[in-house]
Scaffold this active site. Structure first.
Site, PDB file in Angstrom:
ATOM      1  N   SER A   1       0.819  -1.226   0.000  1.00 19.14           N
ATOM      2  CA  SER A   1       0.000   0.000   0.000  1.00 19.14           C
ATOM      3  C   SER A   1       0.851   1.274   0.000  1.00 19.14           C
ATOM      4  CB  SER A   1      -0.946   0.017   1.207  1.00 19.14           C
ATOM      5  OG  SER A   1      -1.921  -0.964   1.050  1.00 19.14           O
TER       6      SER A   1
ATOM      7  N   THR B   1      -5.041  -2.610   8.554  1.00 16.24           N
ATOM      8  CA  THR B   1      -5.008  -4.009   8.108  1.00 16.24           C
ATOM      9  C   THR B   1      -4.823  -4.947   9.296  1.00 16.24           C
ATOM     10  OG1 THR B   1      -4.059  -5.502   6.460  1.00 16.24           O
ATOM     11  CG2 THR B   1      -2.514  -3.974   7.499  1.00 16.24           C
TER      12      THR B   1
ATOM     13  N   LYS C   1      -8.408  -4.635  12.122  1.00 15.48           N
ATOM     14  CA  LYS C   1      -9.620  -4.191  11.425  1.00 15.48           C
ATOM     15  C   LYS C   1     -10.857  -4.143  12.336  1.00 15.48           C
ATOM     16  CE  LYS C   1      -8.481  -5.401   6.664  1.00 15.48           C
ATOM     17  NZ  LYS C   1      -8.948  -6.048   5.440  1.00 15.48           N
TER      18      LYS C   1
ATOM     19  N   ASN D   1     -11.344  -0.774   7.450  1.00 13.86           N
ATOM     20  CA  ASN D   1     -10.029  -0.899   6.790  1.00 13.86           C
ATOM     21  C   ASN D   1      -9.487   0.468   6.374  1.00 13.86           C
ATOM     22  OD1 ASN D   1     -11.538  -0.313   4.473  1.00 13.86           O
ATOM     23  ND2 ASN D   1     -10.193  -1.529   3.186  1.00 13.86           N
TER      24      ASN D   1
ATOM     25  N   ASP E   1     -13.087  -2.369   1.491  1.00 13.72           N
ATOM     26  CA  ASP E   1     -12.750  -3.676   0.887  1.00 13.72           C
ATOM     27  C   ASP E   1     -13.836  -4.122  -0.091  1.00 13.72           C
ATOM     28  OD1 ASP E   1     -10.238  -4.341   1.873  1.00 13.72           O
ATOM     29  OD2 ASP E   1     -11.029  -5.216   3.715  1.00 13.72           O
TER      30      ASP E   1
ATOM     31  N   VAL F   1     -18.822 -24.533   8.832  1.00 18.66           N
ATOM     32  CA  VAL F   1     -20.163 -24.187   8.329  1.00 18.66           C
ATOM     33  C   VAL F   1     -20.851 -23.155   9.221  1.00 18.66           C
ATOM     34  CG1 VAL F   1     -22.397 -25.124   7.641  1.00 18.66           C
ATOM     35  CG2 VAL F   1     -20.358 -26.458   7.274  1.00 18.66           C
TER      36      VAL F   1
ATOM     37  N   TYR G   1      -3.562 -12.379  -3.814  1.00 22.72           N
ATOM     38  CA  TYR G   1      -2.754 -11.719  -4.858  1.00 22.72           C
ATOM     39  C   TYR G   1      -1.282 -12.133  -4.829  1.00 22.72           C
ATOM     40  CZ  TYR G   1      -1.486  -8.489  -1.118  1.00 22.72           C
ATOM     41  OH  TYR G   1      -1.042  -7.962   0.061  1.00 22.72           O
TER      42      TYR G   1
HETATM   43  P1  NAP Z   1      -9.811 -14.578   7.759  1.00 26.92           P
HETATM   44  O1  NAP Z   1     -10.799 -13.630   8.321  1.00 26.92           O
HETATM   45  O2  NAP Z   1      -8.828 -15.243   8.644  1.00 26.92           O
HETATM   46  O3  NAP Z   1     -10.660 -15.732   6.959  1.00 26.92           O
HETATM   47  C1  NAP Z   1      -9.991 -16.825   6.392  1.00 26.92           C
HETATM   48  C2  NAP Z   1     -10.961 -17.673   5.565  1.00 26.92           C
HETATM   49  O4  NAP Z   1     -10.215 -18.706   4.918  1.00 26.92           O
HETATM   50  C3  NAP Z   1     -12.020 -18.385   6.403  1.00 26.92           C
HETATM   51  O5  NAP Z   1     -13.193 -18.546   5.648  1.00 26.92           O
HETATM   52  C4  NAP Z   1     -11.352 -19.744   6.671  1.00 26.92           C
HETATM   53  O6  NAP Z   1     -12.280 -20.782   6.922  1.00 26.92           O
HETATM   54  C5  NAP Z   1     -10.703 -19.987   5.325  1.00 26.92           C
HETATM   55  N1  NAP Z   1      -9.581 -20.917   5.389  1.00 26.92           N
HETATM   56  C6  NAP Z   1      -8.315 -20.679   5.852  1.00 26.92           C
HETATM   57  N2  NAP Z   1      -7.551 -21.783   5.719  1.00 26.92           N
HETATM   58  C7  NAP Z   1      -8.351 -22.744   5.170  1.00 26.92           C
HETATM   59  C8  NAP Z   1      -8.138 -24.091   4.790  1.00 26.92           C
HETATM   60  N3  NAP Z   1      -6.950 -24.700   4.956  1.00 26.92           N
HETATM   61  N4  NAP Z   1      -9.170 -24.787   4.239  1.00 26.92           N
HETATM   62  C9  NAP Z   1     -10.371 -24.191   4.057  1.00 26.92           C
HETATM   63  N5  NAP Z   1     -10.645 -22.903   4.406  1.00 26.92           N
HETATM   64  C10 NAP Z   1      -9.636 -22.192   4.952  1.00 26.92           C
HETATM   65  O7  NAP Z   1      -8.932 -13.893   6.594  1.00 26.92           O
HETATM   66  P2  NAP Z   1      -9.345 -12.686   5.616  1.00 26.92           P
HETATM   67  O8  NAP Z   1      -8.892 -11.417   6.192  1.00 26.92           O
HETATM   68  O9  NAP Z   1     -10.765 -12.847   5.219  1.00 26.92           O
HETATM   69  O10 NAP Z   1      -8.360 -12.984   4.370  1.00 26.92           O
HETATM   70  C11 NAP Z   1      -8.514 -14.150   3.594  1.00 26.92           C
HETATM   71  C12 NAP Z   1      -7.609 -14.096   2.361  1.00 26.92           C
HETATM   72  O11 NAP Z   1      -7.960 -12.983   1.548  1.00 26.92           O
HETATM   73  C13 NAP Z   1      -6.117 -13.919   2.679  1.00 26.92           C
HETATM   74  O12 NAP Z   1      -5.389 -14.707   1.768  1.00 26.92           O
HETATM   75  C14 NAP Z   1      -5.860 -12.445   2.410  1.00 26.92           C
HETATM   76  O13 NAP Z   1      -4.533 -12.186   2.011  1.00 26.92           O
HETATM   77  C15 NAP Z   1      -6.823 -12.183   1.260  1.00 26.92           C
HETATM   78  N6  NAP Z   1      -7.268 -10.775   1.195  1.00 26.92           N
HETATM   79  C16 NAP Z   1      -7.067 -10.103   0.038  1.00 26.92           C
HETATM   80  C17 NAP Z   1      -7.487  -8.785  -0.061  1.00 26.92           C
HETATM   81  C18 NAP Z   1      -7.268  -8.029  -1.333  1.00 26.92           C
HETATM   82  O14 NAP Z   1      -7.404  -6.801  -1.304  1.00 26.92           O
HETATM   83  N7  NAP Z   1      -6.949  -8.665  -2.425  1.00 26.92           N
HETATM   84  C19 NAP Z   1      -8.131  -8.150   1.028  1.00 26.92           C
HETATM   85  C20 NAP Z   1      -8.335  -8.899   2.201  1.00 26.92           C
HETATM   86  C21 NAP Z   1      -7.897 -10.221   2.273  1.00 26.92           C
HETATM   87  P3  NAP Z   1     -12.744 -21.120   8.436  1.00 26.92           P
HETATM   88  O15 NAP Z   1     -13.838 -20.138   8.755  1.00 26.92           O
HETATM   89  O16 NAP Z   1     -13.210 -22.510   8.354  1.00 26.92           O
HETATM   90  O17 NAP Z   1     -11.531 -20.952   9.314  1.00 26.92           O
END
Ligand code: NAP
Length: 281
Positions: free
Chosen positions: A16, A61, A65, A86, A101, A153, A225
């Site tokens: 960023s 971040t 958050k 965010n 987001d 779930v 990404y």
């Molecule tokens: P988070 O709140 O920790 O949520 C993680 C999600 O991934 C949950 O649904 C979790 O499922 C699932 N998960 C993790 N490991 C898993 C596995 N081995 N098998 C199945 N499901 C799994 O994280 P977040 O902040 O939402 O971020 C998630 C991803 O998005 C990260 O990779 C992050 O870098 C990316 N992201 C990208 C952007 C962007 O701007 N491009 C913005 C934000 C986040 P459970 O509920 O079962 O644990």
């Protein structure tokens, strides 16, 4: 000098500062975009230092958050519903929390890729923080229906329950082959919000859904990404789906934040190019 930055811990991975500074420089705004890597025990004292007229705003971040909901003076309606901030903006010496987001995700879909989610069927994989923001924004766009598929779930059920008052056509299933066959049979947009496929995660080589079930002529958006081409994106390309990588959401949440901070139109292409350069692409 005006002060802006990103707050989080750790922050070494964040790009960023590079693309926001490029946007500030493009508009010749005299401001520095900082990398505020703040440990949890330093958060309250850091927060006092930004109660200052020179503080314009910040991106927020991981892991702060949710915590910032209690620290700011006001929270926007969408950030309140999503349950996370965010972006903070100094508005007349009041710190206001926003969530860009979801709005950034939608803006990338619509303006960069010309895909309007209105009336579309969506499969959302994951139910974490990013999924909440994206689901909230998608249902505001009057999509036709949405299925949330999550490993845990109960977390997917909770998100579906929260959004039921806005869109009745929402359901939650387990992230497993059998439950995905039906939703994937008739879908317009697939969005991965899990960390599956991310570099340095437990499963960097995996796709979150069985690749043989990805239908052609679908839009597949992976918000991971790093790497730019995840296993899901690679598989979707092989199936002739239209693919969108996670860098778009990252840049466009920053585009939306930049516009909240400065009131100026964000130079989207300049920010995108700076983001790619920061990733060494
Ligand atoms: P988070 O709140 O920790 O949520 C993680 C999600 O991934 C949950 O649904 C979790 O499922 C699932 N998960 C993790 N490991 C898993 C596995 N081995 N098998 C199945 N499901 C799994 O994280 P977040 O902040 O939402 O971020 C998630 C991803 O998005 C990260 O990779 C992050 O870098 C990316 N992201 C990208 C952007 C962007 O701007 N491009 C913005 C934000 C986040 P459970 O509920 O079962 O644990």
């Amino acid at each position: 000098m005006n002060q802006l930055g990103i707050i989080g811990y750790p922050l070494s991975h964040s790009i960023s500062p590079e693309f926001q500074q490029a946007a500030l420089d493009h508009h010749k705004i005299k401001a520095k975009f900082h990398r505020w890597e703040i440990k949890i025990d330093e958060l309250n004292s850091f927060f006092e230092t930004i109660q200052d007229a020179n503080f314009v705003g910040a991106s927020v971040t991981i892991p702060y958050k949710e915590q910032f909901l209690d620290l700011v003076d006001k929270v926007s309606d969408s950030a309140n519903l999503i349950g996370a901030i965010n972006c903070i903006v100094n508005t007349n010496n009041q710190l206001v929390g926003h969530n860009t987001d979801g709005s950034g995700f939608i803006r990338a879909l619509k303006t960069k890729h010309g895909f309007n989610p209105h009336g579309k069927k969506v499969l959302l994989i994951g139910a974490g923080g990013a999924a909440k923001a994206i689901a909230y924004s998608l249902v505001q766009e009057n999509i036709k229906e949405i299925t949330i598929a999550n490993r845990t779930v109960s977390r997917g059920d909770e998100l579906a329950q929260k959004l039921k008052s806005i869109t009745p056509k929402i359901k939650s299933v387990k992230l497993e082959r059998q439950s995905l066959i039906k939703p994937l049979n008739d879908v317009d947009l697939i969005v991965n919000t899990t960390s599956i496929g991310m570099k340095n995660s437990l499963n960097p080589e995996h796709s979150p859904i069985p690749v043989d079930l990805i239908p052609p002529n679908t839009v597949v958006n992976d918000i991971v990404y790093n790497p730019i081409e995840t296993p899901l994106i690679k598989a979707a390309k092989m199936k002739n789906a239209f693919t969108i990588g996670g860098l778009d959401m990252l840049v466009y949440q920053g585009v939306e934040a930049f516009e909240l901070w400065t009131g100026k139109h964000a130079p989207e292409t300049i920010m995108y190019d700076a983001a790619r350069k920061a990733l060494g692409l």
